[in-house]
Scaffold this motif. Structure first.
Motif, short mmCIF file in Angstrom:
data_model
loop_
_atom_site.label_atom_id
_atom_site.label_comp_id
_atom_site.label_asym_id
_atom_site.label_seq_id
_atom_site.Cartn_x
_atom_site.Cartn_y
_atom_site.Cartn_z
N GLN A 113 0.83 -1.19 0.00
CA GLN A 113 0.00 0.00 0.00
C GLN A 113 0.87 1.25 0.00
O GLN A 113 1.77 1.38 0.83
N VAL A 114 0.62 2.12 -0.94
CA VAL A 114 1.35 3.37 -1.02
C VAL A 114 0.36 4.53 -1.07
O VAL A 114 -0.67 4.47 -1.74
N GLN A 115 0.68 5.56 -0.33
CA GLN A 115 -0.12 6.77 -0.33
C GLN A 115 0.75 7.92 -0.78
O GLN A 115 1.90 8.03 -0.38
N LEU A 116 0.19 8.78 -1.61
CA LEU A 116 0.94 9.87 -2.21
C LEU A 116 0.32 11.21 -1.88
O LEU A 116 -0.90 11.37 -1.95
N VAL A 117 1.17 12.16 -1.56
CA VAL A 117 0.72 13.51 -1.25
C VAL A 117 1.57 14.51 -2.01
O VAL A 117 2.78 14.60 -1.77
N GLU A 118 0.94 15.26 -2.90
CA GLU A 118 1.65 16.26 -3.68
C GLU A 118 1.69 17.59 -2.93
O GLU A 118 0.81 17.90 -2.14
N SER A 119 2.71 18.37 -3.25
CA SER A 119 2.83 19.70 -2.70
C SER A 119 3.66 20.55 -3.65
O SER A 119 4.32 20.03 -4.54
N LEU A 125 7.39 20.72 -7.93
CA LEU A 125 6.41 19.92 -7.22
C LEU A 125 7.08 18.75 -6.53
O LEU A 125 8.05 18.20 -7.04
N SER A 126 6.54 18.38 -5.40
CA SER A 126 7.04 17.23 -4.67
C SER A 126 5.90 16.27 -4.43
O SER A 126 4.74 16.67 -4.29
N CYS A 127 6.23 15.02 -4.38
CA CYS A 127 5.26 13.98 -4.07
C CYS A 127 5.86 13.08 -3.02
O CYS A 127 6.82 12.35 -3.30
N ALA A 128 5.33 13.16 -1.83
CA ALA A 128 5.81 12.35 -0.73
C ALA A 128 5.01 11.06 -0.67
O ALA A 128 3.78 11.09 -0.67
N ALA A 129 5.71 9.96 -0.61
CA ALA A 129 5.07 8.66 -0.59
C ALA A 129 5.27 7.95 0.73
O ALA A 129 6.35 8.01 1.33
N SER A 130 4.24 7.30 1.17
CA SER A 130 4.33 6.45 2.34
C SER A 130 4.02 5.02 1.89
O SER A 130 3.22 4.81 0.99
N GLY A 131 4.68 4.09 2.51
CA GLY A 131 4.52 2.71 2.10
C GLY A 131 5.80 2.17 1.51
O GLY A 131 6.50 2.89 0.79
N THR A 144 11.40 18.39 -15.67
CA THR A 144 12.30 17.31 -15.30
C THR A 144 11.74 16.54 -14.12
O THR A 144 11.43 17.13 -13.09
N ILE A 145 11.62 15.24 -14.29
CA ILE A 145 11.17 14.40 -13.19
C ILE A 145 12.39 13.74 -12.55
O ILE A 145 13.35 13.38 -13.23
N SER A 146 12.34 13.60 -11.26
CA SER A 146 13.43 12.95 -10.54
C SER A 146 12.86 12.29 -9.29
O SER A 146 11.71 12.53 -8.92
N ARG A 147 13.65 11.45 -8.67
CA ARG A 147 13.20 10.80 -7.46
C ARG A 147 14.35 10.60 -6.50
O ARG A 147 15.51 10.48 -6.90
N ASP A 148 14.02 10.56 -5.25
CA ASP A 148 14.97 10.28 -4.20
C ASP A 148 14.37 9.15 -3.38
O ASP A 148 13.50 9.38 -2.54
N ASN A 149 14.82 7.96 -3.64
CA ASN A 149 14.24 6.80 -2.97
C ASN A 149 14.56 6.75 -1.48
O ASN A 149 13.86 6.09 -0.72
N THR A 150 15.62 7.43 -1.08
CA THR A 150 15.94 7.47 0.35
C THR A 150 14.96 8.34 1.11
O THR A 150 14.82 8.21 2.32
N LYS A 151 14.29 9.23 0.39
CA LYS A 151 13.31 10.12 0.99
C LYS A 151 11.89 9.78 0.59
O LYS A 151 10.95 10.47 0.98
N ASN A 152 11.74 8.72 -0.20
CA ASN A 152 10.42 8.32 -0.69
C ASN A 152 9.69 9.50 -1.33
O ASN A 152 8.52 9.76 -1.06
N THR A 153 10.40 10.19 -2.19
CA THR A 153 9.86 11.38 -2.81
C THR A 153 10.19 11.45 -4.29
O THR A 153 11.29 11.10 -4.71
N VAL A 154 9.22 11.88 -5.07
CA VAL A 154 9.43 12.14 -6.49
C VAL A 154 9.16 13.61 -6.73
O VAL A 154 8.30 14.21 -6.08
N TYR A 155 9.91 14.19 -7.65
CA TYR A 155 9.82 15.62 -7.91
C TYR A 155 9.49 15.90 -9.36
O TYR A 155 9.74 15.09 -10.25
#
Length: 127
Positions: free
Chosen positions: A1-7, A20-26, A69-80
């Motif tokens: 289960q993953v939940q996503l919150v954009e900001s 934009l940031s997208c914080a993911a939980s799960g 440009t899309i990017s991600r930081d898996n250590t932070k569970n975040t996509v930008y």
């Protein structure tokens, strides 16, 4: 289960930038293809950008290629999503999405392939 919150959405002048940031939980985030989609008033949801699990492969919609440009930081569970040279046509609600199905294959622009979605964040570009 993953939940996503954009900001990070907001009002910006044409030619400006927004991130934009997208914080993911799960715990599935780090093994999921991620994508950004947008939907303007009276329009269908359209593909903006997608990124592989590792972040080494990306794909963009033609209308944003070279500007976003899309990017991600898996250590932070975040996509930008870094958005530069914004145009009024970029005005839309932007949604972060995750493809969590491990065996799904296909291009990043396929909306049905994403099974987790954020609530969206509004981006408005003024002329």
């Amino acid at each position: 289960q993953v939940q996503l919150v954009e900001s990070g959405g907001g009002l910006v002048q044409a030619g400006g930038s927004l991130r934009l940031s997208c914080a993911a939980s799960g715990r599935t985030f780090a093994s999921s293809v991620m994508g950004w989609f947008r939907q303007g008033p009276g329009k269908e949801r359209e593909f903006v950008a997608g990124i592989s699990v590792s972040g080494r492969s990306t794909s963009y919609g033609e209308s944003v290629k070279g500007r976003f440009t899309i990017s991600r930081d898996n250590t932070k569970n975040t996509v930008y999503l870094q958005m530069n040279s914004l145009k009024p046509e970029d005005t839309a609600a932007y949604y972060c999405a995750a493809r969590t199905a491990p065996l799904y294959s296909g291009s990043y622009d396929q909306i049905p392939s994403y099974d987790a979605w954020g609530q969206g964040t509004q981006v408005t570009v003024s002329s």
